[in-house]
Write a protein that holds these residues in place. Structure first.
Motif, PDB file in Angstrom:
ATOM      1  N   LYS A 188       0.258   8.371 -10.611  1.00  0.00           N
ATOM      2  CA  LYS A 188      -0.448   8.759  -9.379  1.00  0.00           C
ATOM      3  C   LYS A 188       0.394   8.576  -8.108  1.00  0.00           C
ATOM      4  O   LYS A 188      -0.113   8.679  -6.996  1.00  0.00           O
ATOM      5  CB  LYS A 188      -1.768   7.982  -9.232  1.00  0.00           C
ATOM      6  N   HIS A 189       1.639   8.245  -8.246  1.00  0.00           N
ATOM      7  CA  HIS A 189       2.496   8.143  -7.070  1.00  0.00           C
ATOM      8  C   HIS A 189       3.329   9.413  -6.965  1.00  0.00           C
ATOM      9  O   HIS A 189       4.192   9.655  -7.807  1.00  0.00           O
ATOM     10  CB  HIS A 189       3.436   6.937  -7.181  1.00  0.00           C
ATOM     11  N   GLU A 245       4.489  13.559 -10.075  1.00  0.00           N
ATOM     12  CA  GLU A 245       4.094  12.185  -9.767  1.00  0.00           C
ATOM     13  C   GLU A 245       4.281  11.287 -10.962  1.00  0.00           C
ATOM     14  O   GLU A 245       4.419  11.751 -12.099  1.00  0.00           O
ATOM     15  CB  GLU A 245       2.632  12.152  -9.325  1.00  0.00           C
ATOM     16  N   LYS A 289       2.361   4.591  -1.232  1.00  0.00           N
ATOM     17  CA  LYS A 289       1.861   5.603  -2.157  1.00  0.00           C
ATOM     18  C   LYS A 289       2.992   6.379  -2.820  1.00  0.00           C
ATOM     19  O   LYS A 289       3.006   6.598  -4.012  1.00  0.00           O
ATOM     20  CB  LYS A 289       0.969   6.592  -1.409  1.00  0.00           C
ATOM     21  N   GLU A 290       3.957   6.803  -1.993  1.00  0.00           N
ATOM     22  CA  GLU A 290       4.983   7.697  -2.511  1.00  0.00           C
ATOM     23  C   GLU A 290       6.109   6.952  -3.225  1.00  0.00           C
ATOM     24  O   GLU A 290       6.406   5.811  -2.889  1.00  0.00           O
ATOM     25  CB  GLU A 290       5.614   8.523  -1.379  1.00  0.00           C
ATOM     26  N   ASP A 325       0.822  -1.218   0.000  1.00  0.00           N
ATOM     27  CA  ASP A 325       0.000   0.000   0.000  1.00  0.00           C
ATOM     28  C   ASP A 325       0.859   1.273   0.000  1.00  0.00           C
ATOM     29  O   ASP A 325       0.437   2.324   0.452  1.00  0.00           O
ATOM     30  CB  ASP A 325      -0.954  -0.005   1.195  1.00  0.00           C
TER      31      ASP A 325
END
Ligand code: ADP
Ligand code: MG
Length: 665
Positions: free
Chosen positions: A499-500, A496, A450-451, A448
């Motif tokens: 989407k990261h 990004e 994100k970055e 999970d």
């Protein structure tokens, strides 16, 4: 008109002195230079013709003629090109106002400055088996042999003056294609001066348009009166000139414009040869991109990816861009509108049918045809690189290593950034030796996560000791190493990938990594500070503030888990490398004031707490706090006062050695 004598400029003398005394064995390049000048002059005539300009002897064939006279030891190179007026001879042959020679002199100065110990042994330049050389190898005053110094001659287009590597005397006769057409003779021995005179009456009789360079060969350069020798030099360096070279009545160069040939009929050898001719780069290109397009615009494109680093930053800022031809006529050398600056490392030629020959540079920039050609080329190049990255990742890795610094600048292209992003490559904490793409990184992300995390520093070694990285290592979360100053800029402006968001490890908050279990083999975390120990910590923090004073904006307990004893955080959340870049741009030096965060879980901090509780005014405590601050600054890339630092650490060492020796007794 009588003969007049003119001195050379000082810079010219300098260059001539180097060339005439050069033992550079590769002096054959003088012919390349003369032929390229002849070709340029013919190109100008072709241009005039195609735009309907006025021209002397309009019916003359556009060609270069080479003849030899073995009795007199004379070699003559003539062309039917644009020619030179008296003033043009003064301007063009009397000074070195052109870039090639200047660069050569600059590079030579630089190389001299770089040279370590002077070379002691004299170098004999005669490796061609001619035994009658009587002159000693010339050693310059700085002690370096001339052979050595002129290693770099071949890398530059030093131009016309290179003829003095082989000439005792040179006589240039020229009939300009325009103006009053009076022939003039320029003559020089390549020492301090040259002479000029005009030709009249019988002397001028029969002279046609163009320039004739008569070379009285030096004794050690008589090989250039031999046909076979001349042929081999021409084939080697000048095979692709777009004009016929006649030598004693037969044509030497045979190859047509390579970029116009069908792609599959051109061999790799031909490409290598053409590339060398085009760039003077001795190393074969890494790759060739050759294609032609018929619609919506017609053009041929032949581009090479060099296998040597290309430097068009700083001094060579304008030395890039493909040569633009229209129907085989050179319109612009190193055109800058066909390729975006992030493809500046590509070398080659573009030739189109769809532009008028007399187009001006200004209109070129606005031209729709140019825009279409450029768009098509950029798409083709991107497709080519994408395919290479997929099918030949090793090869793409070499391209990236050599030229990635250009591609990175594509972040400012709104149109192509989505295609460029997957082409970016990085070393990461999970892959320090093999490049990873962002796709590779995303594929390896925690479930999970994100970055996309990164750490920026001047090198991987420097990045590894970043105190903010420890926690990522502990949790096994992969981090990109950004080691080029532009990297962080480019990621920040790209924001990004899929989407990261891109985020610096320095900006990770306390919760960022909490969810992940410690990686296998990670050292166990120390016991957290007990509630009743907090006042000791506060006292230490107050003491550190007291000791460091103005050097920091604040001292506080670390806001997130770190492994190091302390780290620096900027008050405004800017990452340390970004801050360095900004400071460099603002030309601010000195050490920035930041927040010092200390890690209450670290053994060193615990000991300092105990020391402080026992005696807050202990001199050793002060030394230790200063030492801790120095070390933390160093890890952040700054050096405080090295003398004070060395002295302090000696003092601490002496004490530590004393205690330790006492312990071991
Ligand atoms: P570059 O070719 O890089 O300009 P060179 O030293 O080779 O430098 O030549 C200097 C200049 O002399 C040329 O730019 C050109 O104007 C002039 N020149 C040299 N050779 C010829 C020639 N054969 N015909 C006409 N002009 C020439
Ligand atoms: Mg030249």
């Amino acid at each position: 008109m009588a003969e007049s004598t003119h001195p050379f400029h000082a810079e010219t003398c300098k260059l001539l002195n180097i060339l005439t005394h050069s033992l550079y064995t590769n002096h054959e390049i003088f012919l390349r230079e003369l032929l390229s000048n002849a070709s340029d002059a013919l190109e100008k005539v072709r241009f005039l013709q195609s735009t309907g300009g006025e021209l002397r002897d309009a019916g003359l064939p556009l060609e270069i003629t080479i003849s030899t006279d073995k009795e007199a030891h004379v070699l003559t190179v003539s062309d039917t090109g644009i020619g030179m007026s008296r003033q043009e001879m003064i301007d063009n042959l009397g000074t070195i106002a052109h870039s090639g020679s200047e660069q050569f002199l600059r590079a030579r100065e630089a190389e001299k400055a770089d040279a370590g110990t002077p070379q002691a042994e004299a170098v004999d330049g005669s490796d061609d088996g001619e035994g009658e050389k009587d002159d000693e190898p010339i050693v310059e005053s700085d002690g370096r042999s001339n052979e050595d110094a002129s290693q770099i001659i071949g890398r530059f287009g030093i131009g016309f003056y290179s003829v003095f590597m082989v000439a005792e005397r040179v006589e240039v006769t020229s009939v300009p294609a325009q103006g009053d057409g009076t022939p003039h003779v320029w003559s020089s021995e390549g020492t301090g001066s040259y002479t000029l005179r005009s030709l009249e009456g019988a002397e001028a009789e029969g002279l046609k348009r163009g320039t004739s360079v008569k070379i009285f060969l030096r004794e050690d350069a008589r090989e250039y009166q031999e046909k076979y020798r001349l042929e081999s030099v021409i084939r080697k360096h000048s095979n692709f000139l777009p004009f016929a070279i006649q030598l004693d009545g037969s044509r030497v160069n045979t190859t047509a414009a390579l970029w116009r040939e069908p792609k599959f009929s051109v061999t790799r050898e031909q490409h290598n040869e053409f590339y060398k001719y085009l760039t003077y780069d001795q190393k074969e290109p890494l790759d060739v991109i050759h294609f032609s397009v018929d619609a919506p615009v017609q053009f041929n494109c032949l581009l090479y990816i060099p296998a040597t680093p290309v430097d068009v930053f700083d001094e060579r800022r304008d030395e890039w861009g493909p040569d633009l031809y229209v129907r085989r006529v050179l319109i612009e050398h190193q055109n800058k509108d066909l390729l975006p600056h992030w493809f500046a490392f590509m070398k080659g030629v573009v030739d189109t049918e769809d532009l008028p020959l007399n187009i001006s540079r200004e209109t070129l920039q606005e031209n729709v045809v140019m825009r279409k050609i450029s768009q098509t080329i950029v798409r083709q190049l991107l497709t080519h690189l994408e395919r290479m990255a997929k099918n030949e990742p090793e090869k793409y890795g070499s391209v990236w290593k050599l030229h990635g610094k250009y591609l990175k600048f594509g972040f400012d292209s709104y149109q192509f950034r989505d295609r460029l992003l997957p082409l970016l490559r990085y070393y990461t904490t999970a892959s320090e030796e093999k490049y990873s793409s962002l796709d590779d990184y995303v594929a390896r992300m925690k479930p999970d996560q994100k970055e996309i995390w990164y750490v920026a520093a001047s090198s991987i070694e420097a990045a590894k000791v970043n105190p903010h990285l420890g926690q990522f290592r502990r949790k096994g979360v992969e981090v990109l190493y950004l080691t080029d100053p532009v990297d962080e800029f480019s990621l920040e402006s790209l924001m990004e990938y899929q989407k990261h968001p891109f985020k610096s490890v320095e900006q990770a908050d306390a919760k960022a990594l909490e969810a992940y279990p410690d990686a296998e083999g990670a050292e166990p975390r120390p016991e957290p500070l007990k509630e009743e120990e907090k006042p000791e910590l506060d006292a230490l923090i107050a003491k550190i503030k007291d000791i460091l004073g103005d050097q920091v904006t604040e001292v506080r307990a670390a806001q997130k888990p770190i492994d190091a004893a302390a780290c620096l955080v900027s008050p405004d959340g800017v990452s340390s490398s970004m801050e360095k870049l900004m400071r460099a741009m603002q030309k601010t030096d000195g050490i920035p004031r930041k927040i010092l965060e200390i890690n209450p879980d670290h053994a060193l901090v615990r000991s300092l707490m105990a020391l402080c509780a026992a005696d807050p005014d202990d001199g050793t405590l002060k030394d230790m706090v200063l030492g801790l601050f120095d070390g933390t600054l160093l890890l952040d890339g700054y050096m405080n006062d090295p003398y004070a630092m060395a002295e302090r650490s000696m003092r601490l060492l002496r004490q530590a050695a004393g205690w330790y020796a006492g312990l071991r007794k």
